[in-house]
Design an enzyme around this catalytic site. Structure first.
Site, PDB file in Angstrom:
ATOM      1  N   ARG A  36       0.814  -1.224   0.000  1.00  0.00           N
ATOM      2  CA  ARG A  36       0.000   0.000   0.000  1.00  0.00           C
ATOM      3  C   ARG A  36       0.841   1.265   0.000  1.00  0.00           C
ATOM      4  O   ARG A  36       0.419   2.293  -0.522  1.00  0.00           O
ATOM      5  CB  ARG A  36      -0.910   0.010   1.239  1.00  0.00           C
ATOM      6  CG  ARG A  36      -1.997  -1.035   1.226  1.00  0.00           C
ATOM      7  CD  ARG A  36      -3.172  -0.557   0.375  1.00  0.00           C
ATOM      8  NE  ARG A  36      -4.289  -1.462   0.456  1.00  0.00           N
ATOM      9  CZ  ARG A  36      -5.178  -1.452   1.438  1.00  0.00           C
ATOM     10  NH1 ARG A  36      -5.056  -0.593   2.430  1.00  0.00           N
ATOM     11  NH2 ARG A  36      -6.180  -2.291   1.441  1.00  0.00           N
ATOM     12  N   ASP A 144      -6.811  19.127  -3.475  1.00  0.00           N
ATOM     13  CA  ASP A 144      -6.213  18.085  -2.655  1.00  0.00           C
ATOM     14  C   ASP A 144      -4.706  18.275  -2.696  1.00  0.00           C
ATOM     15  O   ASP A 144      -4.164  18.860  -3.633  1.00  0.00           O
ATOM     16  CB  ASP A 144      -6.590  16.697  -3.171  1.00  0.00           C
ATOM     17  CG  ASP A 144      -6.383  15.622  -2.109  1.00  0.00           C
ATOM     18  OD1 ASP A 144      -7.347  15.296  -1.407  1.00  0.00           O
ATOM     19  OD2 ASP A 144      -5.244  15.122  -1.962  1.00  0.00           O
TER      20      ASP A 144
END
Lengths: 276, 131, 160
Positions: A36, A144
């Site tokens: 991840r 973002d």
């Protein structure tokens, strides 16, 4: 060459994730952490996850900490995540704005940590379905920290697993079309959203003024002085009668006293206090 | 809360039922639409039916139409849970009377999100109320 | 002129679909790793009929089927799934893969009910697309067989 994540690094990541999200990573999930976090390490030009962990342990930048926690905790962002701020938008905020503004006057909304775009497009869909001329009248600014997330928001494409997460089926069929294995938001709604990179902890570029700001689940990652600074900057780009929505576990209370908490729908919104 | 889980795959029935039971649902399985109608006719009328599309004997779409045709079953919320995932298929299911649509593969979180949308997520601590 | 079917169904897309199926159903940390080997073992499949006719086949090495069923059904490590459970899980995986592959095609198509057994070989068809992978060390393959040409997306000729 990449360096494997040592046990101490893994333990540190586990503690971080547990502290920030209350999610427990079981021992033996080192490979999951590696898989991840690898994209994040690569994005930063680091050879491996061990180096990423080393860097953030030495200098825990809130933005990077947040990215690590997100990579390890969230699979897909839900549409209508914590539904209250969205029902409040159509139930309370938009009627109030319609009353306060001239007919057709533009409405500006900021999705301040837009992730892959679900929040911005949820807002776009709700307004397209409830406000006449929404597609020309409403401008949604989505920002973002992560360039990858900004690109995803711009593309407006979502996987099957993503559209499964809390997007009402009637809205899916009304506003999306299939493109290969993915679903794409309609061009009219995509045009309502402008996405760009932005670090809330840094100086803000020229923005707004906004009628509504969604700043949800961001403040939790900052220390109190940064929280206060972010809220101060947000207030500067909001209209005096604007509305701010925070995450369910967040508040301005005790952080920045220039906001008034008002009941809004089943939850709360924050509004700039007069004279502050 | 009660849920009827309609799927010709035992594995899928078990997966959906265990997710719903985790939220406090009482569930009953049915292997196809006809079997599910039998359960309703017997008087076990659930709050929610999770319905596969492609099944032998009676498919999910026929089941949805049959339930919608009977006013006594109006309270049942119908949620398709199927691998059928074209835009047109979803439109067809909604037009037949389905309330929600979950595309396989799905995660437990996806079911939870849909139940929240439908107002069918029992409060975590409230004990099941016998109907 | 029509485009090859691989313009719609290619290895990359099928790999992405399989990845989603595995992460949602089999377990999120159980990664499918790409692997180029022929796979010998039980198969499950569904037919797709419509503008394009084909079949979507899942083949799993015999060594892995019980493990796969155990994961999908969330059984304990020492619990042995029945042969029926194994068949059922393989069928359902083929069903979900098939439905997702079908959705890549233009126009309405129908999905058959899933079956298990030795993989059906359709003499007239070539493998359109074949993805092989390894899951917990067991070999798997997803094969799409069918006409090599994609159906036309729009009909230009109107019959009089």
């Amino acid at each position: 060459m990449t360096t494997a994540l040592a046990t101490s690094g893994f333990d540190w990541v586990c503690q971080l994730v547990r502290r920030e999200s209350a999610i427990v990573l079981a021992p033996g999930k080192e490979y999951l952490v590696e898989a991840r976090l690898m994209p994040l390490a690569r994005q930063l030009g680091l050879p491996g996850v061990a180096e990423l962990v080393e860097r953030v342990r030495a200098r825990p930048e809130p933005a990077l900490v947040r990215s690590i926690v997100e990579a390890l905790t969230t699979n897909e962002t839900s549409w209508f995540r914590d539904g209250d701020p969205f029902t409040a938008l159509t139930g309370t905020v938009v009627p109030a704005l319609q009353a306060a503004r001239r007919p057709g006057e533009p409405i500006s909304i900021w999705s301040a940590a837009c992730s892959s775009g679900q929040e911005a497009y949820t807002i776009a869909m709700l307004l397209a379905d409830s406000l006449p001329n929404a597609t020309s009248r409403v401008r949604i600014t989505a920002t973002d920290l992560s360039r990858a997330m900004v690109d995803r928001t711009r593309a407006g494409r979502f996987s099957q697993l993503e559209v499964n997460r809390g997007l009402p089926a009637p809205m899916l069929v009304r506003h999306f079309s299939r493109v290969g294995a993915e679903w794409e938001i309609s061009p009219a709604l995509r045009q309502m959203v402008t996405a760009s990179e932005l670090n809330l902890a840094g100086p803000l570029p020229r923005l707004g003024p906004f009628d509504v700001v969604y700043l949800r689940n961001v403040l939790i990652y900052f220390d109190p002085p940064t929280k206060r600074e972010v809220l101060r900057k947000v207030r500067q780009v909001m209209r005096p009668d604007g509305w701010l929505f925070l995450g369910a576990a967040e508040t301005t209370l005790g952080v920045d006293d220039s906001w008034e908490r008002v009941p809004c729908g089943r939850g709360s919104a924050y509004r700039p206090m007069k004279g502050k | 809360m009660r849920a009827l889980v309609i799927d010709d795959s035992r594995a899928m029935r078990r997966i959906v039922a265990s997710i719903l039971e985790g939220f406090g649902y009482e569930t009953r399985p049915a292997g196809h639409g006809r079997e599910a109608l039998d359960v309703l006719e017997e008087g076990w009328v659930p709050d929610l039916a999770c319905i596969d599309w492609n099944m032998p004997v009676m498919d999910g779409l026929q089941f949805v139409s049959a339930v919608r045709a009977n006013p006594a079953w109006r309270q049942v919320t119908l949620m398709m849970v199927t691998t059928e995932s074209e835009h047109g298929q979803i439109v067809k299911a909604l037009a037949a009377g389905a309330h929600e649509y979950v595309i396989k593969p799905f995660t437990a979180d996806a079911i939870a999100d849909k139940l929240s949308l439908l107002g069918l997520m029992p409060a975590a601590s409230s004990p099941g109320v016998p109907a | 002129m029509s485009a090859p079917i691989t313009a719609l169904i290619d290895g990359e897309t099928v790999t992405a679909v399989a990845g989603e199926v595995w992460s949602a159903l089999v377990g999120e940390e159980e990664l499918l790793l790409p692997r180029a080997v022929p796979v010998d073992g039980p198969s499950s499949w569904v037919t797709v009929t419509g503008p394009w006719d084909g079949v979507v086949v899942l083949t799993c090495a015999a060594s892995g089927t019980a493990d796969l069923a155990r994961s999908v059904l969330q059984l304990d490590d020492d619990e042995q799934p029945t042969a029926e459970d194994v068949d059922d899980v393989l069928r359902e995986l083929a069903n979900i893969l098939g439905g997702n592959v079908k959705s890549l095609l233009p126009g309405p198509s129908a999905l058959g009910l899933p079956e298990t057994g030795p993989a059906p070989l359709r003499a007239e068809d070539e493998d359109t697309c074949r993805v092989s992978a390894s899951w917990r060390g067991h070999d798997l393959a997803i094969t799409i067989q069918g006409a090599s040409e994609a159906p036309a997306t729009t009909t230009t000729e109107v019959p009089k």
